[in-house]
Motif scaffolding. Structure first.
Motif, PDB file in Angstrom:
ATOM      1  N   ASP A   9      36.885   4.509 -36.661  1.00  0.00           N
ATOM      2  CA  ASP A   9      37.185   4.878 -35.284  1.00  0.00           C
ATOM      3  C   ASP A   9      38.680   4.824 -35.002  1.00  0.00           C
ATOM      4  O   ASP A   9      39.242   5.684 -34.313  1.00  0.00           O
ATOM      5  CB  ASP A   9      36.446   3.950 -34.326  1.00  0.00           C
ATOM      6  CG  ASP A   9      34.941   4.151 -34.389  1.00  0.00           C
ATOM      7  OD1 ASP A   9      34.515   5.234 -34.865  1.00  0.00           O
ATOM      8  OD2 ASP A   9      34.211   3.244 -33.967  1.00  0.00           O
ATOM      9  N   GLN A  10      39.340   3.807 -35.546  1.00  0.00           N
ATOM     10  CA  GLN A  10      40.780   3.690 -35.346  1.00  0.00           C
ATOM     11  C   GLN A  10      41.540   4.845 -36.010  1.00  0.00           C
ATOM     12  O   GLN A  10      42.507   5.377 -35.449  1.00  0.00           O
ATOM     13  CB  GLN A  10      41.280   2.355 -35.885  1.00  0.00           C
ATOM     14  CG  GLN A  10      40.814   1.160 -35.057  1.00  0.00           C
ATOM     15  CD  GLN A  10      41.284  -0.154 -35.644  1.00  0.00           C
ATOM     16  OE1 GLN A  10      41.813  -0.195 -36.772  1.00  0.00           O
ATOM     17  NE2 GLN A  10      41.079  -1.258 -34.904  1.00  0.00           N
ATOM     18  N   LEU A  11      41.060   5.239 -37.180  1.00  0.00           N
ATOM     19  CA  LEU A  11      41.696   6.374 -37.877  1.00  0.00           C
ATOM     20  C   LEU A  11      41.506   7.673 -37.082  1.00  0.00           C
ATOM     21  O   LEU A  11      42.435   8.475 -36.936  1.00  0.00           O
ATOM     22  CB  LEU A  11      41.128   6.519 -39.281  1.00  0.00           C
ATOM     23  CG  LEU A  11      41.500   5.414 -40.275  1.00  0.00           C
ATOM     24  CD1 LEU A  11      40.767   5.613 -41.605  1.00  0.00           C
ATOM     25  CD2 LEU A  11      43.015   5.395 -40.511  1.00  0.00           C
ATOM     26  N   ALA A  12      40.270   7.833 -36.603  1.00  0.00           N
ATOM     27  CA  ALA A  12      39.993   9.036 -35.816  1.00  0.00           C
ATOM     28  C   ALA A  12      40.817   9.049 -34.522  1.00  0.00           C
ATOM     29  O   ALA A  12      41.366  10.077 -34.112  1.00  0.00           O
ATOM     30  CB  ALA A  12      38.497   9.119 -35.490  1.00  0.00           C
ATOM     31  N   LEU A  13      40.902   7.866 -33.867  1.00  0.00           N
ATOM     32  CA  LEU A  13      41.684   7.784 -32.637  1.00  0.00           C
ATOM     33  C   LEU A  13      43.169   8.030 -32.902  1.00  0.00           C
ATOM     34  O   LEU A  13      43.853   8.707 -32.132  1.00  0.00           O
ATOM     35  CB  LEU A  13      41.487   6.413 -32.004  1.00  0.00           C
ATOM     36  CG  LEU A  13      42.207   6.163 -30.664  1.00  0.00           C
ATOM     37  CD1 LEU A  13      41.744   7.173 -29.616  1.00  0.00           C
ATOM     38  CD2 LEU A  13      41.959   4.731 -30.191  1.00  0.00           C
ATOM     39  N   SER A  14      43.661   7.491 -34.023  1.00  0.00           N
ATOM     40  CA  SER A  14      45.062   7.699 -34.381  1.00  0.00           C
ATOM     41  C   SER A  14      45.343   9.178 -34.648  1.00  0.00           C
ATOM     42  O   SER A  14      46.382   9.710 -34.250  1.00  0.00           O
ATOM     43  CB  SER A  14      45.411   6.866 -35.614  1.00  0.00           C
ATOM     44  OG  SER A  14      46.747   7.110 -36.016  1.00  0.00           O
ATOM     45  N   LYS A  15      44.367   9.828 -35.296  1.00  0.00           N
ATOM     46  CA  LYS A  15      44.521  11.258 -35.566  1.00  0.00           C
ATOM     47  C   LYS A  15      44.554  12.055 -34.264  1.00  0.00           C
ATOM     48  O   LYS A  15      45.370  12.964 -34.087  1.00  0.00           O
ATOM     49  CB  LYS A  15      43.388  11.727 -36.465  1.00  0.00           C
ATOM     50  CG  LYS A  15      43.502  13.178 -36.868  1.00  0.00           C
ATOM     51  CD  LYS A  15      42.355  13.564 -37.805  1.00  0.00           C
ATOM     52  CE  LYS A  15      42.458  15.026 -38.212  1.00  0.00           C
ATOM     53  NZ  LYS A  15      41.332  15.406 -39.120  1.00  0.00           N
ATOM     54  N   GLN A  16      43.659  11.674 -33.355  1.00  0.00           N
ATOM     55  CA  GLN A  16      43.624  12.367 -32.070  1.00  0.00           C
ATOM     56  C   GLN A  16      44.913  12.130 -31.277  1.00  0.00           C
ATOM     57  O   GLN A  16      45.433  13.024 -30.609  1.00  0.00           O
ATOM     58  CB  GLN A  16      42.415  11.890 -31.256  1.00  0.00           C
ATOM     59  CG  GLN A  16      41.063  12.282 -31.848  1.00  0.00           C
ATOM     60  CD  GLN A  16      40.820  13.773 -31.790  1.00  0.00           C
ATOM     61  OE1 GLN A  16      41.375  14.461 -30.940  1.00  0.00           O
ATOM     62  NE2 GLN A  16      39.997  14.274 -32.707  1.00  0.00           N
ATOM     63  N   GLN A  17      45.449  10.900 -31.350  1.00  0.00           N
ATOM     64  CA  GLN A  17      46.685  10.595 -30.637  1.00  0.00           C
ATOM     65  C   GLN A  17      47.881  11.374 -31.219  1.00  0.00           C
ATOM     66  O   GLN A  17      48.762  11.820 -30.484  1.00  0.00           O
ATOM     67  CB  GLN A  17      46.960   9.106 -30.684  1.00  0.00           C
ATOM     68  CG  GLN A  17      46.032   8.286 -29.793  1.00  0.00           C
ATOM     69  CD  GLN A  17      46.295   6.799 -29.897  1.00  0.00           C
ATOM     70  OE1 GLN A  17      46.986   6.338 -30.821  1.00  0.00           O
ATOM     71  NE2 GLN A  17      45.740   6.027 -28.961  1.00  0.00           N
ATOM     72  N   LYS A  18      47.871  11.497 -32.556  1.00  0.00           N
ATOM     73  CA  LYS A  18      48.939  12.280 -33.183  1.00  0.00           C
ATOM     74  C   LYS A  18      48.878  13.741 -32.726  1.00  0.00           C
ATOM     75  O   LYS A  18      49.910  14.370 -32.438  1.00  0.00           O
ATOM     76  CB  LYS A  18      48.834  12.194 -34.701  1.00  0.00           C
ATOM     77  CG  LYS A  18      49.220  10.849 -35.270  1.00  0.00           C
ATOM     78  CD  LYS A  18      49.089  10.852 -36.795  1.00  0.00           C
ATOM     79  CE  LYS A  18      49.488   9.498 -37.370  1.00  0.00           C
ATOM     80  NZ  LYS A  18      49.350   9.464 -38.857  1.00  0.00           N
TER      81      LYS A  18
END
Length: 228
Positions: free
Chosen positions: A51-60
């Motif tokens: 989830d953190q990776l996905a959220l980081s990707k979305q934030q980028k």
């Protein structure tokens, strides 16, 4: 009518499009966060990392959209400033042209007034006892096709030449009159002298006549001799 229909500038449309993408990305992140909170109790370390990776990707992705929005916004702001400058310069030019147009209008009105004054001016040449246009053209058939202005000037010039000729004739007559006056005066003086001489001569004849009359009277008073 929506704002999309009001805005037609390509630069502003690109800003709105990038802002819409950033908004959609923000909504996607919010949806993702809601999903994380909904299953918070069932979260495992592995799923939390995913989830953190996905959220980081979305934030980028969101940061990319925001950077694009900032760049396009900066470009749009500079474009708006340039447009305002161009608009101000165009307005100044229009104001200058409008002022020039007003000046031309005032000058036109002034010239029309002057032309009207000239048309209605009672010029002295209209009072000249010139020959009629028909008579002038009959004497100068080569000027039949002349304009009214040129024909008027030619008639005035013809009148001037005629008056000059009449003036020459008048001066000659004045000289002849003066000569005749001098001649008449001289003859009067001569007649006066003749009258004086005649009176003197007649006076002398009267004295001679009186002398003869006296002698005849004296002779008549002497007694005549008697004959025997």
């Amino acid at each position: 009518m929506t704002s999309d229909n009001l805005i037609t500038e390509p630069a502003l449309l690109s800003v709105l499009q990038a802002a819409a993408q950033a908004r959609q990305q923000s909504l996607a992140i919010l949806d993702l966060l809601e999903q994380y909170h909904a299953r918070d109790t069932e979260t495992t370390p592995e799923s939390l990392l995913d989830d953190q990776l996905a959220l980081s990707k979305q934030q980028k992705t969101l940061n990319t959209h925001l950077a694009k929005v900032r760049g396009l916004n900066r470009k749009a702001v500079l474009s708006v400033r340039a447009t305002k400058q161009e608009t101000a310069e165009a307005r100044q030019e229009i104001d200058s042209l409008h002022l020039s147009l007003q000046n031309l209008y005032y000058e036109q009105r002034h010239l029309r007034g002057e032309i009207g004054g000239c048309d209605g001016y009672d010029h002295r040449y209209r009072q000249l006892p010139m020959v009629s246009e028909e008579e002038y053209l009959s004497r100068h058939p080569d000027q039949v096709d002349a304009t009214e202005h040129d024909l008027t000037i030619a008639r005035i010039e013809d009148e001037r030449l005629a008056r000059q000729e009449l003036e020459v004739q008048r001066l000659e007559l004045v000289k002849r009159k003066e000569a005749l006056a001098k001649e008449t005066l001289a003859k009067k003086e001569e007649l006066g002298r003749l009258d004086t001489a005649m009176e003197k001569w007649l006076g002398g004849q009267d004295a001679v006549r009186k002398l003869f009359e006296a002698r005849e009277e004296s002779v008549a008073g002497i007694p005549q001799p008697q004959t025997v």
